[in-house]
Design a protein around this motif. Structure first.
Motif, short mmCIF file in Angstrom:
data_model
loop_
_atom_site.label_atom_id
_atom_site.label_comp_id
_atom_site.label_asym_id
_atom_site.label_seq_id
_atom_site.Cartn_x
_atom_site.Cartn_y
_atom_site.Cartn_z
N GLN A 42 1.00 -1.14 0.19
CA GLN A 42 -0.09 -0.06 0.00
C GLN A 42 0.95 1.29 0.02
O GLN A 42 2.08 1.25 0.89
CB GLN A 42 -0.91 -0.04 1.28
N GLY A 43 0.40 2.16 -0.70
CA GLY A 43 1.28 3.53 -0.86
C GLY A 43 0.53 4.60 -0.49
O GLY A 43 -0.95 4.34 0.07
N THR A 44 0.86 5.60 -0.12
CA THR A 44 0.30 6.78 0.09
C THR A 44 -0.46 7.55 -0.82
O THR A 44 -0.28 7.34 -2.22
CB THR A 44 0.99 7.92 0.65
N LYS A 45 -1.60 8.22 -0.74
CA LYS A 45 -2.41 8.79 -1.73
C LYS A 45 -1.87 10.30 -2.11
O LYS A 45 -2.27 10.78 -2.98
CB LYS A 45 -3.85 8.81 -1.57
N LYS A 46 -0.91 10.48 -1.20
CA LYS A 46 -0.35 12.06 -1.66
C LYS A 46 0.77 11.95 -2.89
O LYS A 46 1.43 11.13 -3.04
CB LYS A 46 0.30 12.44 -0.27
#
Length: 128
Positions: A42-46
């Motif tokens: 999972q990565g960041t949405k920023k």
């Protein structure tokens, strides 16, 4: 009836069937898609917005060259660009805006001078 005749096996239909099956196999094999279950991290949405420094070089019909607020002539531009290039990162994007009535050789000289100064991302800006 001739008893000396030897019976022969006719394999032509068998070869024809095998060639058709081979052709069908060759056509359908590339369309088979194999799925692998992959769990991605999972990565960041920023999203990081990069403020890439861009340099805009403009040349007017009188062959004056403008870089930011500095004005150069075409003849002294290559020397001044080498001094000016120290202020910028060589990976910066350089956009050239030139008057459409300029001679082709003047725009190419400008492009060549910028490339020789060490900038690799050089683009010519046009309108529609």
């Amino acid at each position: 009836m001739d008893w000396d005749e030897k019976p022969e096996l006719n394999i032509t239909p068998l070869v024809d069937i095998m060639l058709v099956l081979l052709a069908i196999l060759m056509v359908t094999t590339p369309t088979v898609i194999y799925k692998e279950q992959i769990l991605l991290p999972q990565g960041t949405k920023k999203t990081k917005v990069g403020n890439d420094k861009k340099i805009e070089v403009r040349m007017d019909i009188n062959r004056n060259i403008y870089v930011d607020k500095d004005v150069y002539t075409l003849s002294n531009f290559p020397d001044n660009l080498n001094l000016l290039a120290n202020r910028y990162d060589k990976s910066s994007s350089v956009y050239i805006r030139a008057d459409k009535n300029l001679q082709y050789q003047d725009v190419i000289f400008l492009l060549k001078s910028i490339k020789e100064a060490g900038f690799s991302k050089v683009s010519l800006v046009t309108t529609n």
